[in-house]
Design a protein around this motif. Structure first.
Motif, PDB file in Angstrom:
ATOM      1  N   LEU A 127      -9.321  15.544  40.949  1.00 18.05           N
ATOM      2  CA  LEU A 127      -9.313  13.718  40.404  1.00 18.05           C
ATOM      3  C   LEU A 127      -8.243  13.819  39.818  1.00 18.05           C
ATOM      4  O   LEU A 127      -7.230  12.333  39.741  1.00 18.05           O
ATOM      5  N   ASN A 128      -8.306  13.738  38.826  1.00 18.82           N
ATOM      6  CA  ASN A 128      -7.611  13.572  37.196  1.00 18.82           C
ATOM      7  C   ASN A 128      -6.849  14.017  37.641  1.00 18.82           C
ATOM      8  O   ASN A 128      -5.616  13.452  37.060  1.00 18.82           O
ATOM      9  N   ASN A 129      -6.111  15.366  38.651  1.00 21.63           N
ATOM     10  CA  ASN A 129      -4.337  15.645  38.392  1.00 21.63           C
ATOM     11  C   ASN A 129      -3.762  14.990  39.652  1.00 21.63           C
ATOM     12  O   ASN A 129      -2.741  14.602  39.457  1.00 21.63           O
ATOM     13  N   VAL A 130      -4.613  13.705  40.778  1.00 22.34           N
ATOM     14  CA  VAL A 130      -3.899  13.197  41.623  1.00 22.34           C
ATOM     15  C   VAL A 130      -3.625  11.735  40.654  1.00 22.34           C
ATOM     16  O   VAL A 130      -2.757  11.506  40.792  1.00 22.34           O
ATOM     17  N   MET A 131      -4.610  11.694  39.345  1.00 20.01           N
ATOM     18  CA  MET A 131      -4.185  10.396  38.620  1.00 20.01           C
ATOM     19  C   MET A 131      -3.046  10.526  37.962  1.00 20.01           C
ATOM     20  O   MET A 131      -1.894  10.062  37.811  1.00 20.01           O
ATOM     21  N   LYS A 132      -3.375  12.085  37.805  1.00 18.30           N
ATOM     22  CA  LYS A 132      -2.301  11.976  36.576  1.00 18.30           C
ATOM     23  C   LYS A 132      -0.442  11.999  37.402  1.00 18.30           C
ATOM     24  O   LYS A 132       0.371  12.338  37.089  1.00 18.30           O
ATOM     25  N   ILE A 133      -0.519  12.763  38.271  1.00 16.35           N
ATOM     26  CA  ILE A 133       0.896  12.880  39.277  1.00 16.35           C
ATOM     27  C   ILE A 133       1.162  11.480  39.689  1.00 16.35           C
ATOM     28  O   ILE A 133       2.415  10.961  39.961  1.00 16.35           O
ATOM     29  N   LEU A 134       0.096  10.320  40.412  1.00 12.35           N
ATOM     30  CA  LEU A 134       0.192   9.237  40.219  1.00 12.35           C
ATOM     31  C   LEU A 134       0.956   8.180  39.446  1.00 12.35           C
ATOM     32  O   LEU A 134       1.934   7.591  39.308  1.00 12.35           O
ATOM     33  N   THR A 135       0.229   8.650  38.784  1.00 13.22           N
ATOM     34  CA  THR A 135       0.886   8.275  37.156  1.00 13.22           C
ATOM     35  C   THR A 135       2.500   8.084  36.530  1.00 13.22           C
ATOM     36  O   THR A 135       3.294   7.606  36.356  1.00 13.22           O
ATOM     37  N   SER A 136       2.770   9.717  36.876  1.00  8.89           N
ATOM     38  CA  SER A 136       3.974  10.472  36.410  1.00  8.89           C
ATOM     39  C   SER A 136       5.035   9.525  37.832  1.00  8.89           C
ATOM     40  O   SER A 136       5.577   9.206  37.350  1.00  8.89           O
ATOM     41  N   ILE A 137       4.567   9.854  38.853  1.00  9.72           N
ATOM     42  CA  ILE A 137       5.098   9.398  39.860  1.00  9.72           C
ATOM     43  C   ILE A 137       5.461   7.475  39.501  1.00  9.72           C
ATOM     44  O   ILE A 137       6.900   7.591  39.226  1.00  9.72           O
ATOM     45  N   THR A 138       4.986   7.151  38.997  1.00 10.57           N
ATOM     46  CA  THR A 138       4.895   5.267  39.292  1.00 10.57           C
ATOM     47  C   THR A 138       5.636   5.305  37.786  1.00 10.57           C
ATOM     48  O   THR A 138       6.573   4.685  37.716  1.00 10.57           O
ATOM     49  N   LEU A 139       5.882   6.027  36.789  1.00 12.11           N
ATOM     50  CA  LEU A 139       6.460   5.972  35.773  1.00 12.11           C
ATOM     51  C   LEU A 139       8.039   6.544  36.481  1.00 12.11           C
ATOM     52  O   LEU A 139       8.926   5.628  35.652  1.00 12.11           O
ATOM     53  N   ILE A 140       8.623   6.870  37.077  1.00 15.96           N
ATOM     54  CA  ILE A 140       9.265   7.771  37.516  1.00 15.96           C
ATOM     55  C   ILE A 140      10.152   6.493  37.815  1.00 15.96           C
ATOM     56  O   ILE A 140      11.298   6.383  37.886  1.00 15.96           O
ATOM     57  N   LEU A 141       9.927   6.262  38.818  1.00 15.83           N
ATOM     58  CA  LEU A 141       9.648   4.634  39.376  1.00 15.83           C
ATOM     59  C   LEU A 141       9.954   3.102  38.927  1.00 15.83           C
ATOM     60  O   LEU A 141      10.607   2.204  39.399  1.00 15.83           O
TER      61      LEU A 141
END
Length: 313
Positions: free
Chosen positions: A247-261
């Motif tokens: 779950l933490n990995n998914v949240m990190k990925i989603l956060t990173s994608i949000t930063l890039i977008l």
């Protein structure tokens, strides 16, 4: 179902009437069958039907003319579309000439004797026969515990690759089974300790040795249950840790994608403001849109590699 058995020359025979020295086996008895046995042997009807109550407590009771023993035995059932173990009571009544067993369903514990697969027993040696039933019951508990551990290992092997609802439900069912086993074995232990002081019928040294073996095996089954409970607790903690990490990995990925977008969103938002174009960089250039897109891609690429370096992606 009502059946009569007796051993002759080391062979188990099914007979049509309760001869002296016979074993009377009741399996999910009807009220008529229970009344028939109660009337023939002088046993209280409630004692015969006691084993049909799934909440009946393990105990030894001395009645007028017979002894009632209630123990727990392992049984299989279907829960959540899975084959799991449970415990059900078994009643054993010891009269002057007969042994009566009562169970609510067929059980391998008694079937081994009825099929003649258990060697060296006699229905006429009543106390020894009872101890042999208890020994077979304890060994069935141990077999069930080994099967529980095998199922746990299968769940544990899949934790690293996949963990779904079925695994969580399966682990919960194993925990529930161990609780049933622990309760049943503890109650059986109290019955066995009571039988060590049983003096209504003379017991031979071989009978007492067999009772000692049953006590040892029952204690071993109790220790196995405690060990497997601890192991399953550890497996559940491991599963929870891995699920939290995923779950933490998914949240990190989603956060990173949000930063890039967020980069193209902010820049496009600024250029979309209703202001004089002369104040916006590259607004008056023919290739201004392409330059801005390249700048956005460059910033996103730098941010992407930075997040990869920080193991956010």
């Amino acid at each position: 179902m009502l059946r009569y058995y007796i051993t002759e020359k080391s062979r188990i025979l099914q007979i049509s009437e309760p001869l002296p020295g016979a074993w009377i086996r009741l399996t999910n008895p009807t009220e008529a069958e229970a009344q028939q046995v109660a009337g023939t042997l002088g046993i209280d009807l409630d004692d015969i039907l006691a084993a049909t109550d799934l909440d009946e407590n393990n105990r030894v009771e001395l009645a007028d003319g017979y002894t009632l023993i209630i123990i727990d035995i392992p049984a299989e059932e279907i829960r959540h579309e899975k084959e799991v173990y449970n415990t059900i009571p078994m009643g054993i009544m010891l009269t002057g000439d007969h042994i009566v067993t009562v169970t609510i369903q067929q059980t391998p514990v008694l079937q081994a004797f009825a099929d003649g697969r258990y060697r060296g027993f006699s229905t006429k040696k009543r106390m020894r026969f009872i101890y042999q039933i208890m020994l077979e019951n304890t060994l069935r508990f141990q077999d069930g515990l080994r099967d529980i551990d095998r199922k746990r290992r299968l769940i544990e092997e899949d934790i690293g690759s996949r963990t779904g609802e079925d695994d969580l439900i399966g682990l919960h069912e194993l925990e529930s089974t161990l609780v049933y086993f622990a309760t049943g074995l503890s109650g059986n232990s109290n019955v066995l300790n009571r039988l060590t002081r049983y003096e209504r019928i003379e017991q031979y040294p071989e009978d007492k040795d067999l009772l000692g073996d049953v006590i040892v095996e029952n204690q071993q089954a109790m220790e196995m249950t405690q060990i497997y409970q601890g192991i399953i607790d550890s497996t559940r903690d491991l599963m929870s840790t891995i699920l939290d990490k995923r779950l933490n990995n998914v949240m990190k990925i989603l956060t990173s994608i949000t930063l890039i977008l967020a980069i193209p969103t902010v820049i496009s938002g600024l250029y979309g403001m209703n202001v004089n174009g002369r104040g916006m960089p590259f607004a008056a250039m023919v290739n201004g849109f392409g330059i801005i897109c390249l700048i956005i891609l460059a910033i996103c690429a730098v941010l992407f590699f930075l997040l990869r370096r920080l193991r956010m992606l």
